[in-house]
Write a protein that holds these residues in place. Structure first.
Motif, PDB file in Angstrom:
ATOM      1  N   VAL A   1       0.859  -1.185   0.000  1.00 16.33           N
ATOM      2  CA  VAL A   1       0.000   0.000   0.000  1.00 16.33           C
ATOM      3  C   VAL A   1       0.896   1.237   0.000  1.00 16.33           C
ATOM      4  CG1 VAL A   1      -1.822   1.260   1.200  1.00 16.33           C
ATOM      5  CG2 VAL A   1      -1.751  -1.255   1.300  1.00 16.33           C
ATOM      6  N   VAL A   2       0.689   2.117  -0.979  1.00 18.33           N
ATOM      7  CA  VAL A   2       1.538   3.297  -1.118  1.00 18.33           C
ATOM      8  C   VAL A   2       0.668   4.547  -1.229  1.00 18.33           C
ATOM      9  CG1 VAL A   2       3.464   4.348  -2.354  1.00 18.33           C
ATOM     10  CG2 VAL A   2       3.178   1.855  -2.400  1.00 18.33           C
TER      11      VAL A   2
ATOM     12  N   MET B   1      -6.887   3.662  -7.938  1.00 18.51           N
ATOM     13  CA  MET B   1      -6.384   4.808  -7.194  1.00 18.51           C
ATOM     14  C   MET B   1      -7.483   5.362  -6.309  1.00 18.51           C
ATOM     15  SD  MET B   1      -6.234   8.324  -6.849  1.00 18.51           S
ATOM     16  CE  MET B   1      -6.794   9.079  -8.383  1.00 18.51           C
ATOM     17  N   ILE B   2      -7.124   5.692  -5.069  1.00 17.15           N
ATOM     18  CA  ILE B   2      -8.071   6.263  -4.115  1.00 17.15           C
ATOM     19  C   ILE B   2      -7.533   7.606  -3.654  1.00 17.15           C
ATOM     20  CG2 ILE B   2      -9.145   5.993  -1.846  1.00 17.15           C
ATOM     21  CD1 ILE B   2      -8.922   2.958  -2.229  1.00 17.15           C
ATOM     22  N   SER B   3      -8.385   8.610  -3.640  1.00 19.94           N
ATOM     23  CA  SER B   3      -7.996   9.922  -3.136  1.00 19.94           C
ATOM     24  C   SER B   3      -8.824  10.246  -1.897  1.00 19.94           C
ATOM     25  CB  SER B   3      -8.205  10.991  -4.207  1.00 19.94           C
ATOM     26  OG  SER B   3      -9.543  10.996  -4.667  1.00 19.94           O
ATOM     27  N   ALA B   4      -8.431  11.296  -1.209  1.00 18.91           N
ATOM     28  CA  ALA B   4      -9.113  11.667   0.025  1.00 18.91           C
ATOM     29  C   ALA B   4     -10.519  12.181  -0.257  1.00 18.91           C
ATOM     30  CB  ALA B   4      -8.308  12.734   0.759  1.00 18.91           C
TER      31      ALA B   4
ATOM     32  N   LEU C   1      -3.749   6.947  -3.118  1.00 16.11           N
ATOM     33  CA  LEU C   1      -3.408   5.626  -2.605  1.00 16.11           C
ATOM     34  C   LEU C   1      -3.513   4.594  -3.720  1.00 16.11           C
ATOM     35  CD1 LEU C   1      -4.672   3.982   0.694  1.00 16.11           C
ATOM     36  CD2 LEU C   1      -4.759   2.726  -1.447  1.00 16.11           C
ATOM     37  N   ARG C   2      -2.477   3.793  -3.851  1.00 14.40           N
ATOM     38  CA  ARG C   2      -2.490   2.659  -4.781  1.00 14.40           C
ATOM     39  C   ARG C   2      -2.035   1.424  -4.020  1.00 14.40           C
ATOM     40  NH1 ARG C   2      -3.205   4.545 -10.037  1.00 14.40           N
ATOM     41  NH2 ARG C   2      -2.693   6.767 -10.318  1.00 14.40           N
ATOM     42  N   ALA C   3      -2.610   0.267  -4.350  1.00  8.97           N
ATOM     43  CA  ALA C   3      -2.301  -0.953  -3.600  1.00  8.97           C
ATOM     44  C   ALA C   3      -2.347  -2.175  -4.501  1.00  8.97           C
ATOM     45  CB  ALA C   3      -3.284  -1.121  -2.440  1.00  8.97           C
ATOM     46  N   GLY C   4      -1.625  -3.208  -4.082  1.00 10.69           N
ATOM     47  CA  GLY C   4      -1.620  -4.461  -4.818  1.00 10.69           C
ATOM     48  C   GLY C   4      -1.393  -5.641  -3.889  1.00 10.69           C
ATOM     49  N   VAL C   5      -1.838  -6.814  -4.321  1.00 12.27           N
ATOM     50  CA  VAL C   5      -1.662  -8.055  -3.569  1.00 12.27           C
ATOM     51  C   VAL C   5      -0.622  -8.911  -4.274  1.00 12.27           C
ATOM     52  CG1 VAL C   5      -2.769 -10.150  -2.703  1.00 12.27           C
ATOM     53  CG2 VAL C   5      -4.037  -8.002  -2.747  1.00 12.27           C
ATOM     54  N   ARG C   6       0.358  -9.379  -3.530  1.00 14.38           N
ATOM     55  CA  ARG C   6       1.446 -10.196  -4.082  1.00 14.38           C
ATOM     56  C   ARG C   6       0.928 -11.562  -4.514  1.00 14.38           C
ATOM     57  NH1 ARG C   6       5.110 -11.909  -6.480  1.00 14.38           N
ATOM     58  NH2 ARG C   6       7.308 -11.960  -5.917  1.00 14.38           N
ATOM     59  N   THR C   7       1.322 -11.985  -5.697  1.00 17.56           N
ATOM     60  CA  THR C   7       0.921 -13.299  -6.216  1.00 17.56           C
ATOM     61  C   THR C   7       2.008 -14.333  -5.925  1.00 17.56           C
ATOM     62  OG1 THR C   7       1.971 -13.028  -8.372  1.00 17.56           O
ATOM     63  CG2 THR C   7      -0.241 -12.086  -8.099  1.00 17.56           C
TER      64      THR C   7
END
Length: 341
Positions: free
Chosen positions: A245-246, A291-294, A310-316
């Protein structure tokens, strides 16, 4: 990169703002901390994200390159004995700080810390007179070193690439002329010159020194390079199912994160000259929206959240790929001459 946990800002020199974790609920939803999980907070700062993750039951390894943040965080370490490990480290080294069993989550909040901005002696703010420093780790080349010793062409490139400053040539030439008479020592030295060279217009929403201060901070701390290397490190350190999560605060940072997730999402490779096109396995899958913003309410309550993404990913299960910086198309500053050269 920045030593921050929810208090970032794209305005490198803004005034004091109370530390408020940015996008906290959205970060927790994307990160999914829970008892038994080990989460690495790569940007500890004032401990906003770390505290919330601990309260959710997960164990935390927190990093910060700023020795001041490490010292201030010792009370939190004591309060969560055995569940929080706080380490002075750049987050590009997070893979080396991870346990042998890997990580279940990594969170990075990319932005200058509110604590750093509020301390005049750190030299991040043009609204507070202090030494022209900007070093997050309190070591290495300072902003004053760059301003007083970098070649004119290098100053222009720094201001253009890292600050997106349209008046870069004019400001750099003014700096070169002034430093020949007396070196720049304080933040007001530099901000005052920029105010004269590019006076603020009535319609301008930001201070004329904002972009130059941002550029110097990013350059001094190698923030874009640190971010790129941290993404590769997270890819290596996360277990399958682990979440990255970044949260970013300006376009240069967000562009790097966006390109990373796009590159790691799996895609066909080949060319029209090759009869067989192979597909790369994805190392990350998306989490929710790309992408998610406030929300409007959060942006109103916390000005620093206005530019947050905010950008996020799940490791495969796919193995980590090579750390290839070319995917980011970063500004080319590698050929900058040595300071004073």
């Amino acid at each position: 990169m920045a030593a921050n946990s929810g208090g970032g800002s794209s305005d490198a020199g803004g005034g004091p703002v109370r530390h408020i974790p940015v996008l906290l609920s959205e970060v927790l939803e994307a990160l999914a901390p829970a008892p038994g999980k080990i989460i690495l907070d790569g940007t500890f700062g004032a401990g906003g994200y770390t505290s919330a993750i601990l309260n959710a039951g997960a164990d935390v390894i927190a990093l910060d390159r700023d020795p001041t943040a490490i010292a201030a965080g010792q009370a939190l370490v004591s309060a969560h004995a055995g569940h929080l490990k706080l380490i002075q480290s750049q987050f590009s080294q997070l893979a080396e700080r991870a346990p042998e069993g890997g990580l279940d989550g990594v969170v990075l909040d990319i932005g200058v810390s509110s604590m750093q901005i509020d301390e005049a002696e750190r030299g991040f703010s043009f609204n507070k007179n202090g030494p022209l420093d900007m070093r997050m780790s309190a070591s290495g080349v300072s902003a004053a070193d760059v301003v007083n010793r970098a070649k004119l062409a290098d100053l222009i490139r720094i201001f253009v690439f890292l600050g997106e400053e349209k008046q870069a040539p004019r400001i750099a030439h003014a700096i070169e002329k002034r430093r020949a008479e007396a070196p720049f020592v304080t933040t007001r030295d530099l901000a005052g010159l920029i105010e004269v060279v590019t006076p603020r217009k009535a319609k301008d929403k930001i201070h004329p020194a904002t972009r130059v201060f941002q550029a110097l901070r990013i350059f001094v701390n190698d923030e874009l390079g640190e971010l790129a290397q941290a993404l590769f490190a997270a890819e290596r350190a996360l277990n399958p199912g682990g979440r990255l999560v970044v949260v970013t605060f300006h376009s240069l940072e967000d562009r790097i994160v966006k390109k990373f997730f796009a590159d790691r999402s799996g895609r066909a490779v080949g060319s029209r000259h090759m009869p067989i096109v192979t597909e790369r396995p994805a190392t990350f899958e998306s989490v929710g929206k790309s992408m998610i913003s406030a929300s409007d309410a959060e942006a109103e309550a916390n000005p620093r959240a206005r530019s947050a993404k905010l950008r996020a990913g799940v490791r495969t299960l796919a193995p980590a790929e090579a750390a290839d910086l070319s995917i980011f198309d970063l500004p080319s500053l590698a050929s900058l001459g040595k300071l004073g050269g």
